[in-house]
Scaffold this motif. Sequence first.
Motif, PDB file in Angstrom:
ATOM      1  N   THR A  67       0.955  -1.177  -0.352  1.00 13.28           N
ATOM      2  CA  THR A  67       0.155  -0.002  -0.185  1.00 13.28           C
ATOM      3  C   THR A  67       1.102   1.242  -0.423  1.00 13.28           C
ATOM      4  O   THR A  67       0.857   2.078  -1.116  1.00 13.28           O
ATOM      5  N   THR A  68       1.905   1.351   0.608  1.00  9.34           N
ATOM      6  CA  THR A  68       2.991   2.528   0.998  1.00  9.34           C
ATOM      7  C   THR A  68       3.594   2.751  -0.593  1.00  9.34           C
ATOM      8  O   THR A  68       3.623   2.858  -0.861  1.00  9.34           O
ATOM      9  N   ILE A  69       4.069   1.845  -1.360  1.00  9.10           N
ATOM     10  CA  ILE A  69       4.685   1.576  -2.154  1.00  9.10           C
ATOM     11  C   ILE A  69       3.653   2.479  -3.705  1.00  9.10           C
ATOM     12  O   ILE A  69       4.264   2.333  -4.007  1.00  9.10           O
ATOM     13  N   GLY A  74       2.953   6.313  -7.742  1.00  8.84           N
ATOM     14  CA  GLY A  74       1.751   7.631  -8.267  1.00  8.84           C
ATOM     15  C   GLY A  74       2.267   8.448  -7.785  1.00  8.84           C
ATOM     16  O   GLY A  74       1.853   9.537  -8.830  1.00  8.84           O
ATOM     17  N   GLN A  75       2.274   8.780  -6.566  1.00  8.10           N
ATOM     18  CA  GLN A  75       2.770  10.132  -6.971  1.00  8.10           C
ATOM     19  C   GLN A  75       3.961  10.590  -7.841  1.00  8.10           C
ATOM     20  O   GLN A  75       4.100  11.180  -8.310  1.00  8.10           O
ATOM     21  N   ASP A 129       6.857  14.258  -0.807  1.00  8.14           N
ATOM     22  CA  ASP A 129       5.950  13.606  -0.704  1.00  8.14           C
ATOM     23  C   ASP A 129       4.948  14.030   0.813  1.00  8.14           C
ATOM     24  O   ASP A 129       5.088  15.194   1.329  1.00  8.14           O
ATOM     25  N   GLU A 130       4.214  13.037   1.528  1.00  2.00           N
ATOM     26  CA  GLU A 130       2.965  13.863   2.266  1.00  2.00           C
ATOM     27  C   GLU A 130       3.819  13.564   3.796  1.00  2.00           C
ATOM     28  O   GLU A 130       3.331  14.574   4.412  1.00  2.00           O
ATOM     29  N   GLY A 132       6.655  14.929   4.314  1.00  3.45           N
ATOM     30  CA  GLY A 132       7.274  16.175   3.660  1.00  3.45           C
ATOM     31  C   GLY A 132       9.270  15.642   3.284  1.00  3.45           C
ATOM     32  O   GLY A 132      10.182  16.781   3.563  1.00  3.45           O
ATOM     33  N   LYS A 133       9.430  14.818   3.345  1.00  5.26           N
ATOM     34  CA  LYS A 133      10.630  13.876   2.651  1.00  5.26           C
ATOM     35  C   LYS A 133      10.681  14.446   0.756  1.00  5.26           C
ATOM     36  O   LYS A 133       9.417  14.011   0.025  1.00  5.26           O
ATOM     37  N   TYR A 134      11.769  14.261   0.271  1.00  2.17           N
ATOM     38  CA  TYR A 134      11.524  14.907  -1.015  1.00  2.17           C
ATOM     39  C   TYR A 134      11.769  13.464  -2.108  1.00  2.17           C
ATOM     40  O   TYR A 134      13.133  12.283  -1.547  1.00  2.17           O
ATOM     41  N   ILE A 135      10.865  13.584  -2.540  1.00  2.00           N
ATOM     42  CA  ILE A 135      11.322  12.023  -3.345  1.00  2.00           C
ATOM     43  C   ILE A 135      12.012  11.427  -3.895  1.00  2.00           C
ATOM     44  O   ILE A 135      12.240  10.594  -4.627  1.00  2.00           O
ATOM     45  N   PHE A 136      12.837  12.794  -4.882  1.00  2.00           N
ATOM     46  CA  PHE A 136      14.154  11.696  -5.787  1.00  2.00           C
ATOM     47  C   PHE A 136      14.620  12.381  -5.041  1.00  2.00           C
ATOM     48  O   PHE A 136      16.492  12.425  -5.883  1.00  2.00           O
ATOM     49  N   ALA A 137      15.916  12.227  -3.463  1.00  2.00           N
ATOM     50  CA  ALA A 137      16.874  12.969  -2.956  1.00  2.00           C
ATOM     51  C   ALA A 137      17.596  11.193  -2.393  1.00  2.00           C
ATOM     52  O   ALA A 137      18.103  11.246  -2.160  1.00  2.00           O
ATOM     53  N   GLY A 138      16.945   9.883  -3.283  1.00  2.00           N
ATOM     54  CA  GLY A 138      17.215   8.953  -2.248  1.00  2.00           C
ATOM     55  C   GLY A 138      17.148   9.001  -1.069  1.00  2.00           C
ATOM     56  O   GLY A 138      15.795   8.799  -0.665  1.00  2.00           O
ATOM     57  N   SER A 139      18.221   8.150  -0.536  1.00  2.00           N
ATOM     58  CA  SER A 139      18.034   8.025   1.168  1.00  2.00           C
ATOM     59  C   SER A 139      17.967   9.156   1.999  1.00  2.00           C
ATOM     60  O   SER A 139      17.618   9.066   2.883  1.00  2.00           O
TER      61      SER A 139
END
Length: 522
Positions: A67-69, A74-75, A129-130, A132-139
């Motif tokens: 569900t998380t993935i 999707g985002q 993301d929801e 507050g993490k940058y989705i393209f920053a890797g880890s």
Amino acid sequence: MRISTAQFYESSAANYQKNFSNVVKSSEEASSLVRVNTAADDPVGAARLLQLGQQASMLDQFSANMTTIKGTLGQTEAVMTSIGNVLQRAKELALGAGNAGYTDADRQANASELGQIEEQLLSLMNTKDENGKYIFAGSKGDVVPFSRNTDGSYTYNGDQVTLDLPIGDTQSMATNSTGWEVFQQAINTTRTQTTLTAPAVDDGRVVLSNGQVGSDVTYNAKFRSGEPYTVSFLSSTQLQITDALGNDVTAEASQGGVFSSSNAATQTVSFRGLDLKLNINLKSGDTTPDTVIAGHSFTLAAKPDSFNTSRSPGNPSTALVTDASVTNSTDYHASFPGGGAILKFTSATNFELYAAPVTANSKPVSTGTMAGTTATASGVSFTLAGTPGAGDQFSVAVNTHQTQNILDTVSQLKTALSTPTNNDPIITQKMNAAVTAGIGNLSSGMDQLASSISSVGGRGASLVTQTDINQSLALANTQTQSAIRDSDPAEVMTRLTLQQTMLQASQLAFSKIAQLGLFNKV
């Protein structure tokens, strides 16, 4: 055999208690239809139920992970699709700018819109993301993945680490797509450059563009082994190409190096996987074209690696690295870390170079002492402004020019279209070459983005398949648990009836036998 009265009562009481306990237990089982409540009820079944319970918990966790993935994919796909639409508009503007009827004002309007596109791309590529993490920053979810440098270029600050979650017993899946993979790995089609070497002052008669890679295979297999090349113009219709060893390799150029000088129209010279745009601009009074064209020469080679450096915010001093360049190619290729480096000062003059990131177990790849304001490590010379202090650290990112960030491509296009040509044919030719290069790199960036979108879609399809597998496992798990733990209603009721009959019989037998005592005969 004699049986004492005490023995008789004890035996009868024990038998009664046993039958009563069986009736109570069967009654509870008939009510709940659960056969195994404790390990004592069925040791082997209880152990198996424990294993099945653990599996069920894992399946529930897999479901939560999926569900998380699904949410993150999707985002990510939505953002990538938006970026693709923006890049498509940038490509349309670039194609339009190549129109011969466009004026400087028209190109400036396109450049202004490209500036807005650049800002929009930067915002999309730094999406959160929801949580507050940058989705393209890797880890590095808390680090802004893309930032603009002082020279207008862009740097990727994230890493190449994907965040994987298990979705099956032996399968994990990445929840994210790194900015390095999506935006940094687009093939740079303009990773070579030409430099005029003769005459000493450019007379504008010969304009040779930087090469654009048309075939990666041929370029890597043939071009790189012979660079740098010298492109010499022997006459107004013939050029010659020699490799680094002086070998004449003109035969590998299109038309054997023959070109036209009858007009200034752009013509293409293809050589070892490269396409170069050539313009010959004869001037009025050039009655002997061979004389004025012969003697022009250029060097042709891959762009040298460049470096972006930044100081650590915690540095004790205010010293800055103002320039970095390769000064010893052999040392550079032998030991400089390709994935980035950390230049660390142990005193005001002594320094160490580490591969990034630095850990407690890291060892320096080279050490040295400053010569004036220059620190040379692994073939790269760093020029510093100010006096460094012990503990100063500088991050060094290497740009090999083999790939190019799409932000840099849009920025370079904007700059090319912003430069007025004033109807100067030579400036116009150089601008057109820059636009052609930009279109090639935009296409490369869009191809890389499409590949990343396909990767997201592939993971989504795998999720659907794995969901079906997990659901089948969960159903089998439930059925197996039920077969071990749950009771057969008919069997339970039959057993309960039998046990109740036995209990009643034991009660009746006890009362009858009790009347046979000696005191009842007195």
